[in-house]
Design a protein around this motif. Structure first.
Motif, PDB file in Angstrom:
ATOM      1  N   ILE A  36      -4.895   2.166  -1.765  1.00 20.17           N
ATOM      2  CA  ILE A  36      -6.324   2.162  -2.007  1.00 20.17           C
ATOM      3  C   ILE A  36      -6.870   3.261  -3.291  1.00 20.17           C
ATOM      4  CG2 ILE A  36      -6.770   3.946  -0.331  1.00 20.17           C
ATOM      5  CD1 ILE A  36      -9.010   0.910  -0.885  1.00 20.17           C
ATOM      6  N   GLN A  37      -5.907   4.109  -3.544  1.00 13.57           N
ATOM      7  CA  GLN A  37      -6.417   5.089  -4.709  1.00 13.57           C
ATOM      8  C   GLN A  37      -6.645   4.152  -5.855  1.00 13.57           C
ATOM      9  OE1 GLN A  37      -3.202   5.084  -3.706  1.00 13.57           O
ATOM     10  NE2 GLN A  37      -2.013   4.834  -5.298  1.00 13.57           N
ATOM     11  N   ASN A  38      -6.109   2.963  -6.035  1.00 13.51           N
ATOM     12  CA  ASN A  38      -6.062   2.135  -7.204  1.00 13.51           C
ATOM     13  C   ASN A  38      -7.592   1.577  -7.465  1.00 13.51           C
ATOM     14  OD1 ASN A  38      -3.610   2.784  -8.161  1.00 13.51           O
ATOM     15  ND2 ASN A  38      -2.874   0.713  -6.812  1.00 13.51           N
ATOM     16  N   VAL A  39      -8.345   1.716  -6.581  1.00 15.44           N
ATOM     17  CA  VAL A  39      -9.837   1.144  -6.530  1.00 15.44           C
ATOM     18  C   VAL A  39     -10.738   2.239  -6.825  1.00 15.44           C
ATOM     19  CG1 VAL A  39     -11.549  -0.253  -5.075  1.00 15.44           C
ATOM     20  CG2 VAL A  39      -8.831  -0.785  -4.804  1.00 15.44           C
ATOM     21  N   ILE A  82      -6.243   1.426   8.326  1.00 12.04           N
ATOM     22  CA  ILE A  82      -5.407   2.307   7.898  1.00 12.04           C
ATOM     23  C   ILE A  82      -5.282   2.176   6.375  1.00 12.04           C
ATOM     24  CG2 ILE A  82      -2.793   3.077   7.864  1.00 12.04           C
ATOM     25  CD1 ILE A  82      -2.721   2.014  10.708  1.00 12.04           C
ATOM     26  N   PHE A  83      -5.161   3.513   5.897  1.00 11.58           N
ATOM     27  CA  PHE A  83      -4.962   3.257   4.240  1.00 11.58           C
ATOM     28  C   PHE A  83      -3.852   3.869   3.857  1.00 11.58           C
ATOM     29  CE2 PHE A  83      -9.985   3.976   4.599  1.00 11.58           C
ATOM     30  CZ  PHE A  83     -10.209   2.743   4.067  1.00 11.58           C
ATOM     31  N   SER A  84      -3.330   3.707   2.878  1.00 14.73           N
ATOM     32  CA  SER A  84      -2.019   4.499   2.078  1.00 14.73           C
ATOM     33  C   SER A  84      -2.732   4.956   0.992  1.00 14.73           C
ATOM     34  CB  SER A  84      -0.899   3.764   2.065  1.00 14.73           C
ATOM     35  OG  SER A  84      -0.870   3.262   0.770  1.00 14.73           O
ATOM     36  N   TRP A  85      -2.487   6.335   0.655  1.00 10.38           N
ATOM     37  CA  TRP A  85      -3.063   6.831  -0.589  1.00 10.38           C
ATOM     38  C   TRP A  85      -1.995   7.576  -1.363  1.00 10.38           C
ATOM     39  CZ3 TRP A  85      -8.514   7.257  -1.367  1.00 10.38           C
ATOM     40  CH2 TRP A  85      -8.895   7.887  -2.390  1.00 10.38           C
ATOM     41  N   LYS A  86      -1.609   7.343  -2.409  1.00  9.56           N
ATOM     42  CA  LYS A  86      -0.636   7.998  -3.184  1.00  9.56           C
ATOM     43  C   LYS A  86      -0.908   9.234  -3.606  1.00  9.56           C
ATOM     44  CE  LYS A  86       2.166   5.285  -5.549  1.00  9.56           C
ATOM     45  NZ  LYS A  86       2.364   4.524  -6.684  1.00  9.56           N
ATOM     46  N   TYR A  87      -0.388  10.399  -3.285  1.00 10.10           N
ATOM     47  CA  TYR A  87      -0.654  11.734  -3.668  1.00 10.10           C
ATOM     48  C   TYR A  87      -0.038  11.871  -5.084  1.00 10.10           C
ATOM     49  CZ  TYR A  87      -0.678  16.786  -4.251  1.00 10.10           C
ATOM     50  OH  TYR A  87      -1.146  17.885  -4.943  1.00 10.10           O
TER      51      TYR A  87
END
Length: 173
Positions: free
Chosen positions: A144-147, A165-170
């Motif tokens: 989701i961090q791509n948005v 549920i989100f996944s968020w690459k740190y």
């Protein structure tokens, strides 16, 4: 290509021929419609990506997620965030939740490179449409961090009766 006298719109370019303030307002409205992701394309991407979790063989990992709690999995690359989503989807389906109630979107799909925060609302609408009257919608948004602007949407979703549920690459900078 759409031509409306003062405004010529093509799939990738917008040519503006504005003569008055009224045409500027109409031009901006047309421009917004063109730049937003096409609803049919989003539906197709959601359908295509179902295979990512339906056909993915799983080795059961021992972790429990509480029901009716929203999660954001955060971690560095290749730590199993997507895999945890797939496992949760399988758990829901094993508990009798219909696959039509589950919406999974991976934002690393090249077709979603131009997606914006407004399109997240469209994804939500599509999920509710797919679920129909069957019940709750379960939303899984991977990478989701791509948005851009997704943090505000995440806060708003917590107030709705949707599990997500989100996944968020740190990414350490």
């Amino acid at each position: 290509m759409i031509s409306e006298g003062f405004c010529l719109v093509d799939k990738t370019k917008i040519y503006e021929y504005c003569l008055t303030d009224k045409t500027i307002c109409l031009y901006n409205a047309v421009k917004e419609r063109v730049l937003r992701m096409n609803r049919d394309i989003l539906k197709q991407i959601i359908v295509d990506q179902k295979e990512m979790y339906l056909d993915n063989p799983l080795i059961s990992r021992d972790y429990d997620l509480e029901e009716n709690v929203n999660y954001c999995f955060v971690g560095i690359r290749r730590t199993g965030k997507s895999y945890m989503m797939y496992q949760q989807i399988h758990n829901l389906m094993n508990d009798g939740i219909s696959s039509s109630q589950i919406v999974y979107v991976n934002f690393e799909d090249e077709r979603l490179l131009e997606i914006g925060v407004d399109d997240l609302n469209t994804i939500l609408e599509i999920g509710i449409e797919f679920s129909g009257s069957k019940g709750k919608t379960y939303l899984f948004l991977d990478e989701i961090q791509n948005v851009g602007g997704c943090c505000q949407t995440k806060r708003r979703l917590t107030k709705l009766s949707i599990s997500f549920i989100f996944s968020w690459k740190y990414i350490h900078s």
